[in-house]
Design a protein around this motif. Structure first.
Motif, mmCIF file in Angstrom:
data_model
loop_
_atom_site.group_PDB
_atom_site.id
_atom_site.type_symbol
_atom_site.label_atom_id
_atom_site.label_comp_id
_atom_site.label_asym_id
_atom_site.label_seq_id
_atom_site.Cartn_x
_atom_site.Cartn_y
_atom_site.Cartn_z
ATOM 1 N N HIS A 239 0.835 -1.208 0.000
ATOM 2 C CA HIS A 239 0.000 0.000 0.000
ATOM 3 C C HIS A 239 0.871 1.260 0.000
ATOM 4 N N GLU A 240 2.089 1.117 -0.492
ATOM 5 C CA GLU A 240 3.006 2.241 -0.718
ATOM 6 C C GLU A 240 3.374 2.985 0.557
ATOM 7 N N VAL A 241 3.449 2.247 1.661
ATOM 8 C CA VAL A 241 3.920 2.836 2.910
ATOM 9 C C VAL A 241 5.449 2.850 2.895
ATOM 10 N N PRO A 242 6.088 3.997 3.145
ATOM 11 C CA PRO A 242 7.556 4.045 3.157
ATOM 12 C C PRO A 242 8.116 3.130 4.239
ATOM 13 N N ALA A 243 8.966 2.199 3.852
ATOM 14 C CA ALA A 243 9.476 1.202 4.796
ATOM 15 C C ALA A 243 10.197 1.851 5.968
ATOM 16 N N GLU A 244 10.905 2.947 5.715
ATOM 17 C CA GLU A 244 11.703 3.566 6.769
ATOM 18 C C GLU A 244 10.849 4.174 7.880
ATOM 19 N N LYS A 245 9.558 4.363 7.633
ATOM 20 C CA LYS A 245 8.673 4.898 8.671
ATOM 21 C C LYS A 245 8.001 3.813 9.493
ATOM 22 N N LEU A 246 8.170 2.556 9.119
ATOM 23 C CA LEU A 246 7.525 1.454 9.818
ATOM 24 C C LEU A 246 8.444 0.842 10.861
ATOM 25 N N LEU A 247 7.934 0.666 12.062
ATOM 26 C CA LEU A 247 8.655 -0.040 13.114
ATOM 27 C C LEU A 247 7.911 -1.345 13.378
ATOM 28 N N LEU A 248 8.641 -2.451 13.387
ATOM 29 C CA LEU A 248 8.044 -3.754 13.637
ATOM 30 C C LEU A 248 7.850 -3.949 15.130
ATOM 31 N N GLY A 249 6.631 -4.310 15.534
ATOM 32 C CA GLY A 249 6.334 -4.499 16.945
ATOM 33 C C GLY A 249 6.806 -5.847 17.464
ATOM 34 N N PHE A 250 7.522 -5.841 18.567
ATOM 35 C CA PHE A 250 8.034 -7.050 19.213
ATOM 36 C C PHE A 250 7.332 -7.233 20.558
ATOM 37 N N PRO A 251 6.747 -8.384 20.818
ATOM 38 C CA PRO A 251 6.130 -8.615 22.122
ATOM 39 C C PRO A 251 7.143 -9.136 23.133
ATOM 40 N N ALA A 252 7.034 -8.683 24.364
ATOM 41 C CA ALA A 252 7.825 -9.267 25.453
ATOM 42 C C ALA A 252 6.939 -10.153 26.315
ATOM 43 N N HIS A 253 5.782 -10.518 25.764
ATOM 44 C CA HIS A 253 4.871 -11.403 26.478
ATOM 45 C C HIS A 253 4.564 -12.631 25.638
ATOM 46 N N ALA A 254 4.024 -13.648 26.265
ATOM 47 C CA ALA A 254 3.624 -14.882 25.604
ATOM 48 C C ALA A 254 2.118 -15.057 25.722
ATOM 49 N N ARG A 255 1.559 -15.885 24.834
ATOM 50 C CA ARG A 255 0.148 -16.253 24.920
ATOM 51 C C ARG A 255 0.061 -17.758 25.190
ATOM 52 N N SER A 256 -0.716 -18.112 26.191
ATOM 53 C CA SER A 256 -0.750 -19.502 26.653
ATOM 54 C C SER A 256 -2.164 -20.059 26.656
ATOM 55 N N TYR A 257 -2.246 -21.403 26.531
ATOM 56 C CA TYR A 257 -3.528 -22.097 26.415
ATOM 57 C C TYR A 257 -3.583 -23.266 27.404
ATOM 58 N N GLN A 281 -1.044 -11.752 36.383
ATOM 59 C CA GLN A 281 -2.397 -12.090 36.811
ATOM 60 C C GLN A 281 -3.448 -11.895 35.716
ATOM 61 N N GLU A 282 -3.128 -12.370 34.517
ATOM 62 C CA GLU A 282 -4.084 -12.314 33.410
ATOM 63 C C GLU A 282 -4.122 -13.672 32.733
ATOM 64 N N MET A 283 -5.302 -14.225 32.542
ATOM 65 C CA MET A 283 -5.448 -15.535 31.927
ATOM 66 C C MET A 283 -4.840 -15.539 30.524
ATOM 67 N N GLY A 284 -3.964 -16.521 30.269
ATOM 68 C CA GLY A 284 -3.410 -16.688 28.936
ATOM 69 C C GLY A 284 -2.366 -15.676 28.533
ATOM 70 N N PHE A 285 -1.929 -14.829 29.458
ATOM 71 C CA PHE A 285 -0.955 -13.776 29.161
ATOM 72 C C PHE A 285 0.180 -13.888 30.169
ATOM 73 N N TRP A 286 1.400 -14.170 29.685
ATOM 74 C CA TRP A 286 2.553 -14.307 30.580
ATOM 75 C C TRP A 286 3.664 -13.358 30.149
ATOM 76 N N ALA A 287 4.258 -12.669 31.111
ATOM 77 C CA ALA A 287 5.468 -11.896 30.843
ATOM 78 C C ALA A 287 6.610 -12.843 30.502
ATOM 79 N N ASN A 288 7.625 -12.305 29.838
ATOM 80 C CA ASN A 288 8.785 -13.138 29.503
ATOM 81 C C ASN A 288 9.385 -13.786 30.740
#
Length: 486
Positions: A239-257, A281-288
Motif C-alpha cells: 500500500h506504498e507505505v515508506p518502509a523507513e517509517k515502519l517499526l516492527l512491533g516485538f512482544p515481550a509477552h507470551a500467549r498460553s492455552y 495475573q491475566e489468563m493466557g498472558f505471561w510476561a517473559n
C-alpha cells in the motif's frame, strides 16, 4: 585513537540516514504488581532504547489530554528525567482510550472544535511535563478513520507552529497501529498511506494475532493463514507505505492455552487460556520472566516454518519469543528495510535478570545488539537445535535456546551505548559525566552505579590486550569488532 575518527565521520554520515529506532513502551500499571514483578520508572535503563513511551494518558470529557487517574504526576517527572542521564534519549507520551465503553477518540475527532481543544491541550501538556512527543493509539477507528487522519494533520500543524522561530525541537508525532483480527488480518481500518505522510513513524503491533480455540503462536514470522508478521508487513509495503517509517512491533509477552486433549502440537484443541502468571495475573498472558519460570521442566520446541518457539508442560501450552525468534525478526525487518523496532513492554522482559539467567532485559538487550549489527546482514538466525525424527517442521530445543551472538560490524550504528566492563568506575560517584585520566581522555557516564562508555576506542579482537583505563568493551561481547558511538 586518532585513526578511528576519519572512518567514524564517514560512518556517522551513513548513520544519519540508516540508523534504526528502538522504541520501548513502559506500562504505568506495572508499578502495582507485587514482589519481584513490580516495575517502576526508576527501573528503566535509559541507555537501552532510543525512545521510551509512557503508556498511557487519556482524553477527558472536555476533549483535553489529561493524566490517567492511576498515574502519579511524580512518575512523569522521573520518566522525562531519564534524559538527564542520557541526553540522546527521547521520551514520548502515549494516549489511548482507558475503557472500551468510553469512546474518547470518537468523541474528540467528531468536530473541528473538539480536535483543536485536544491539540492545544496536548501541546501544553507535553511541554509542561517535558515530553518530546505524542503517540496515538486508537485500536479500531473504523468508520472514523478519515477523522483520525485529520486529527493527526491538526496535531502536526500545531507542533510545527509551536516550534517555529524558536530553539525548541518540534514535538514528535507517532502512532501505534493494531491489525484487525475479528475476521481477517487487516489494517483497512486506518488510512495508512495518508498517515505515513504525517507521522514521524508508525509502530505496528505484530502480535496477539492468534485467535480461536486451538493453540497457535501469537506473533509468528510466517504462517499459512496470513496471521503473521510477513503478511502484515507486505500488506503495508504493497500500500506504498515508506518502509523507513515502519517499526516492527516485538512482544515481550507470551500467549498460553489450556490443552483439552493429549495433542500438544500447534493447532491442538484448547479449552481456553492457561492459568494466569503469578505477577501479571491475566489468563493466557505471561510476561517473559514468567515464561522463563514455566520453561523449567517443560518440553520446548521450535516451529521451523514460523521461526518461533513454543513449550508444553502438563496441560499448559505457551507460544513465546526468545533471543532466536527476535534475531529472526530483526533479520526480516532488515530485509524489508524497515525503520526499526518497537517493544511492548519494558516491564514484561526479565528486567531484573532473576528469572531467565540471561542478564537484565535479555530479549531487549539482544534486540538492541541485533539492530546494531552491520546494515547488510539479512540472514535469518536460528537457534541451536536438535532435529526430532519423524517431525517435519517441528524441532525440539532446550528450554531456553539462544542464538549465536555472531560478530559486530565496525560501524557506529544507532547511537547505542554499552556498559563499561570495569564496575569500579562509578563506585561512590553521583550520576553524571566523567573522564578517565589518560591520554586521550575517555568519557563515560555514571548512572545508578554503572559506567556507560561514550568513546570510539581502538578496535580489539577477542583476547587482545586492552588499553589502559579498563579495556573498553573487551569481554563485553564475545566476538567481533566494535565501535561505540558518542
Amino acid at each position: 585513537m586518532a585513526g578511528c575518527w576519519g572512518p567514524l565521520v564517514l560512518l556517522l554520515l551513513v548513520h544519519s540516514t540508516t540508523a534504526f529506532k528502538l522504541v520501548c513502551h513502559f506500562a504505568d500499571w506495572s508499578q502495582y504488581r507485587t514482589g519481584q514483578g513490580r516495575f517502576l520508572v526508576e527501573d528503566i535503563d535509559p541507555f537501552l532504547c532510543t525512545h521510551v513511551v509512557y503508556d498511557f494518558a487519556v482524553i477527558d470529557h472536555n476533549n483535553k489530554l489529561k493524566v490517567n487517574e492511576w498515574v502519579k504526576k511524580s512518575s512523569y517527572v522521573a520518566f522525562t528525567g531519564l534524559k538527564n542521564r542520557n541526553s540522546q534519549l527521547k521520551t514520548l507520551l502515549l494516549v489511548r482510550e482507558a475503557h472500551a465503553v468510553d469512546p474518547q477518540f470518537k468523541r474528540t475527532v467528531s468536530t473541528a472544535a473538539a480536535r483543536q481543544t485536544f491539540v492545544q491541550s496536548s501541546v501544553n501538556f507535553l511541554r509542561t511535563h517535558d515530553f518530546d512527543g505524542l503517540e496515538l493509539s486508537w485500536d479500531h477507528p473504523g468508520d472514523h478513520k478519515y477523522k483520525f487522519t485529520q486529527l493527526c494533520k491538526d496535531l502536526l500543524e500545531a507542533f510545527e507552529r509551536e516550534s517555529a522561530g524558536t530553539e525548541r525541537t518540534r514535538l514528535t508525532l507517532s502512532a501505534s497501529l493494531t491489525p484487525h483480527t475479528e475476521d481477517v488480518i487487516s489494517l483497512d481500518h486506518y488510512e495508512v498511506p495518508e498517515l505515513t505522510k504525517i507521522l514521524d513513524f508508525i509502530s505496528v503491533k505484530a502480535f496477539d494475532l492468534s485467535r480461536g480455540d486451538v493453540t497457535a503462536h501469537h506473533s509468528p514470522l510466517y504462517s499459512h493463514d496470513n496471521a503473521s508478521i510477513d503478511f502484515i508487513t507486505q500488506y503495508l509495503l504493497d500500500h506504498e507505505v515508506p518502509a523507513e517509517k515502519l517499526l516492527l512491533g516485538f512482544p515481550a509477552h507470551a500467549r498460553s492455552y489450556r490443552l483439552s486433549t493429549d495433542t500438544t502440537r500447534p493447532g491442538a484443541p484448547a479449552s481456553g487460556p492457561a492459568n494466569p502468571g503469578p505477577f501479571t495475573q491475566e489468563m493466557g498472558f505471561w510476561a517473559n520472566f514468567e515464561t522463563c519460570a514455566f520453561l523449567k521442566g517443560a518440553s520446548a520446541f521450535w516451529i521451523d516454518s514460523q521461526y518461533v518457539p513454543y513449550a508444553v508442560k502438563h496441560n499448559q501450552w505457551v507460544g513465546f519469543d526468545n533471543q532466536a525468534s527476535y534475531g529472526a525478526k530483526v533479520s526480516y525487518l532488515r530485509s524489508r528495510h524497515l525503520g526499526g523496532a518497537a517493544v511492548w513492554h519494558l516491564d514484561l522482559d526479565d528486567f531484573s535478570g532473576l528469572f531467565c539467567g540471561q542478564g537484565n532485559y535479555p530479549l531487549i538487550t539482544h534486540l538492541k545488539a541485533e539492530l546494531s549489527r552491520g546494515l547488510k546482514a539479512t540472514t535469518t538466525t536460528e537457534p541451536q537445535i536438535l532435529k526430532t525424527p519423524g517431525s517435519p517442521g517441528h524441532t525440539a530445543v532446550s528450554p531456553a535456546p539462544h542464538s549465536s551472538s555472531g560478530t559486530m560490524g565496525p560501524g557506529c550504528l544507532g547511537n547505542f551505548t554499552v556498559v563499561h566492563p570495569d564496575p569500579s568506575l562509578c563506585t561512590g560517584r553521583a550520576d553524571g559525566h566523567y573522564q578517565m585520566q589518560q591520554e586521550p581522555a575517555v568519557a563515560y557516564v555514571c548512572a545508578k552505579g554503572l559506567a556507560y562508555v561514550t568513546e570510539c576506542p581502538r578496535v580489539h579482537s577477542r583476547g587482545a590486550p586492552a588499553s589502559r583505563g579498563g579495556g573498553l568493551l573487551l569481554g563485553l561481547l564475545l566476538t567481533g569488532l566494535l565501535c561505540v558511538c558518542r
